[in-house]
Design a protein around this motif. Sequence first.
Motif, PDB file in Angstrom:
ATOM      1  N   GLU A  32      -2.462   0.975   6.573  1.00 25.37           N
ATOM      2  CA  GLU A  32      -2.068   1.383   5.221  1.00 25.37           C
ATOM      3  C   GLU A  32      -1.953   2.902   5.222  1.00 25.37           C
ATOM      4  O   GLU A  32      -2.931   3.596   5.523  1.00 25.37           O
ATOM      5  CB  GLU A  32      -3.122   0.965   4.190  1.00 25.37           C
ATOM      6  CG  GLU A  32      -3.377  -0.520   4.087  1.00 25.37           C
ATOM      7  CD  GLU A  32      -2.260  -1.259   3.383  1.00 25.37           C
ATOM      8  OE1 GLU A  32      -1.364  -0.584   2.815  1.00 25.37           O
ATOM      9  OE2 GLU A  32      -2.268  -2.491   3.405  1.00 25.37           O
ATOM     10  N   ALA A  68      -4.987  -2.069   7.689  1.00 28.83           N
ATOM     11  CA  ALA A  68      -4.252  -2.896   6.727  1.00 28.83           C
ATOM     12  C   ALA A  68      -5.231  -3.676   5.849  1.00 28.83           C
ATOM     13  O   ALA A  68      -6.310  -4.045   6.282  1.00 28.83           O
ATOM     14  CB  ALA A  68      -3.339  -3.869   7.474  1.00 28.83           C
ATOM     15  N   ARG A  69      -4.816  -3.885   4.627  1.00 31.05           N
ATOM     16  CA  ARG A  69      -5.584  -4.629   3.608  1.00 31.05           C
ATOM     17  C   ARG A  69      -6.753  -3.824   3.041  1.00 31.05           C
ATOM     18  O   ARG A  69      -7.605  -4.374   2.346  1.00 31.05           O
ATOM     19  CB  ARG A  69      -6.060  -5.990   4.134  1.00 31.05           C
ATOM     20  CG  ARG A  69      -4.902  -6.932   4.474  1.00 31.05           C
ATOM     21  CD  ARG A  69      -5.399  -8.232   5.077  1.00 31.05           C
ATOM     22  NE  ARG A  69      -6.083  -8.004   6.355  1.00 31.05           N
ATOM     23  CZ  ARG A  69      -5.468  -7.763   7.501  1.00 31.05           C
ATOM     24  NH1 ARG A  69      -4.155  -7.720   7.556  1.00 31.05           N
ATOM     25  NH2 ARG A  69      -6.156  -7.545   8.607  1.00 31.05           N
ATOM     26  N   THR A  70      -6.808  -2.511   3.327  1.00 36.78           N
ATOM     27  CA  THR A  70      -7.769  -1.667   2.620  1.00 36.78           C
ATOM     28  C   THR A  70      -7.398  -1.672   1.142  1.00 36.78           C
ATOM     29  O   THR A  70      -6.227  -1.510   0.804  1.00 36.78           O
ATOM     30  CB  THR A  70      -7.741  -0.231   3.174  1.00 36.78           C
ATOM     31  OG1 THR A  70      -8.126  -0.252   4.551  1.00 36.78           O
ATOM     32  CG2 THR A  70      -8.686   0.685   2.398  1.00 36.78           C
ATOM     33  N   ALA A 100      -6.280  -1.013  -2.583  1.00 32.03           N
ATOM     34  CA  ALA A 100      -5.432   0.048  -3.129  1.00 32.03           C
ATOM     35  C   ALA A 100      -6.249   1.109  -3.847  1.00 32.03           C
ATOM     36  O   ALA A 100      -5.901   2.293  -3.826  1.00 32.03           O
ATOM     37  CB  ALA A 100      -4.395  -0.547  -4.071  1.00 32.03           C
ATOM     38  N   ILE A 126      -7.427   3.557  -1.264  1.00 30.62           N
ATOM     39  CA  ILE A 126      -6.294   4.371  -0.798  1.00 30.62           C
ATOM     40  C   ILE A 126      -5.964   5.436  -1.838  1.00 30.62           C
ATOM     41  O   ILE A 126      -5.774   6.615  -1.515  1.00 30.62           O
ATOM     42  CB  ILE A 126      -5.063   3.485  -0.538  1.00 30.62           C
ATOM     43  CG1 ILE A 126      -5.345   2.448   0.544  1.00 30.62           C
ATOM     44  CG2 ILE A 126      -3.855   4.349  -0.186  1.00 30.62           C
ATOM     45  CD1 ILE A 126      -5.590   3.012   1.910  1.00 30.62           C
ATOM     46  N   GLN A 152       2.533   5.759  -1.168  1.00 31.34           N
ATOM     47  CA  GLN A 152       3.778   4.991  -1.060  1.00 31.34           C
ATOM     48  C   GLN A 152       4.891   5.824  -0.424  1.00 31.34           C
ATOM     49  O   GLN A 152       5.664   5.336   0.409  1.00 31.34           O
ATOM     50  CB  GLN A 152       4.215   4.504  -2.447  1.00 31.34           C
ATOM     51  CG  GLN A 152       3.279   3.494  -3.086  1.00 31.34           C
ATOM     52  CD  GLN A 152       2.078   4.150  -3.773  1.00 31.34           C
ATOM     53  OE1 GLN A 152       1.963   5.382  -3.814  1.00 31.34           O
ATOM     54  NE2 GLN A 152       1.187   3.319  -4.308  1.00 31.34           N
ATOM     55  N   GLY A 184       4.223   6.169   3.225  1.00 34.02           N
ATOM     56  CA  GLY A 184       4.572   4.928   3.909  1.00 34.02           C
ATOM     57  C   GLY A 184       6.072   4.794   4.134  1.00 34.02           C
ATOM     58  O   GLY A 184       6.517   4.355   5.209  1.00 34.02           O
TER      59      GLY A 184
END
Length: 329
Positions: free
Chosen positions: A124, A264-266, A268, A271, A304, A307
Amino acid sequence: MSRNLTAVAGVFALMGALGSAHAQDKVPGSDDAYLTKPVRVVVPFEAGGSTDILGRLAAQILTEQLGQRFIVENVGGAGGAIGAAQVAKAAPNGYTLLVGSPGSITVNPHIKANLSYDPLRDFEPVALIGDTPAAVFVANGSPITSLQQLISQAKAKPDTLTFGSAGVGSFFHLAGELFKESAGVDIRHVPYRGMAPALVDLLAGRTDVMFGSVQGYLANRGKVKALAVGSPRRSSLAPEVPTADELGLRGFYTGSWTGLLAPARTPAAIIDKLNAAMNKGIQEPAMVKRFADLGMESQALTAQAFGKFIATEFAETGKLVRKAQIKSE
């Protein structure tokens, strides 16, 4: 190659402002729920390099902003793949972060067989730490004194001029391949085990040109002459150096970046909290100066936007690697 960072930042500027303003509101009581112990920050290279230095700055920023210790751990090897793989497999709870850069995130997957992680699937994006544009430079005593002269000589004598890099698949190698593609020339690549020996041979006249970074140019100013930078506009850190665009070379937009990623899957909320803290910290005057002293520019992006930037870099790097037929040694 980071030609897209300026555009991404512009598109997401408003989103970033809103995200920074409300990120803390998204994590009610998060100091109790999340930051109850120190956070491990994995630098997938040995201590002392630029990724390590920026990783430690990021850890310092997060420690100061969030009141919990963020501790750097160097896990080097395989061009950053070993440390990155550790983080990819870590629990997605915000207590293990990766200091990512082109090598471990956008290059390795295209040149290394049997890589144990997928950078787009297994991480992420959290926040951009900093970036530095590419710079084309020659030794001060080189007979090549301009970008136009470099291109003219390379076209007149294909595969005669040479450029050194830190190794096959390094940022410096890929910057050279992008230059060759953009200029329509053939310059022979000479890989070294690191930038230090490559620079020694450039200064000794054993190679002709280097595709480094503004950071590298500034660190060696007085020994090398920068012919151009590979960014849409002049670098604020070296405003005297023209862009390749200004000199008539279109398409040479590239640079090196460093950023934070989580497994991944941390959640939101975690983050967002980390992103807001990083973006606030890198914009403080003392930290802006610190980045400039290192030859880096800091830029606040939402997670975002970061990413999206990584995804575009990943795709463009893959195209370049395939076209140049680059394979890991």
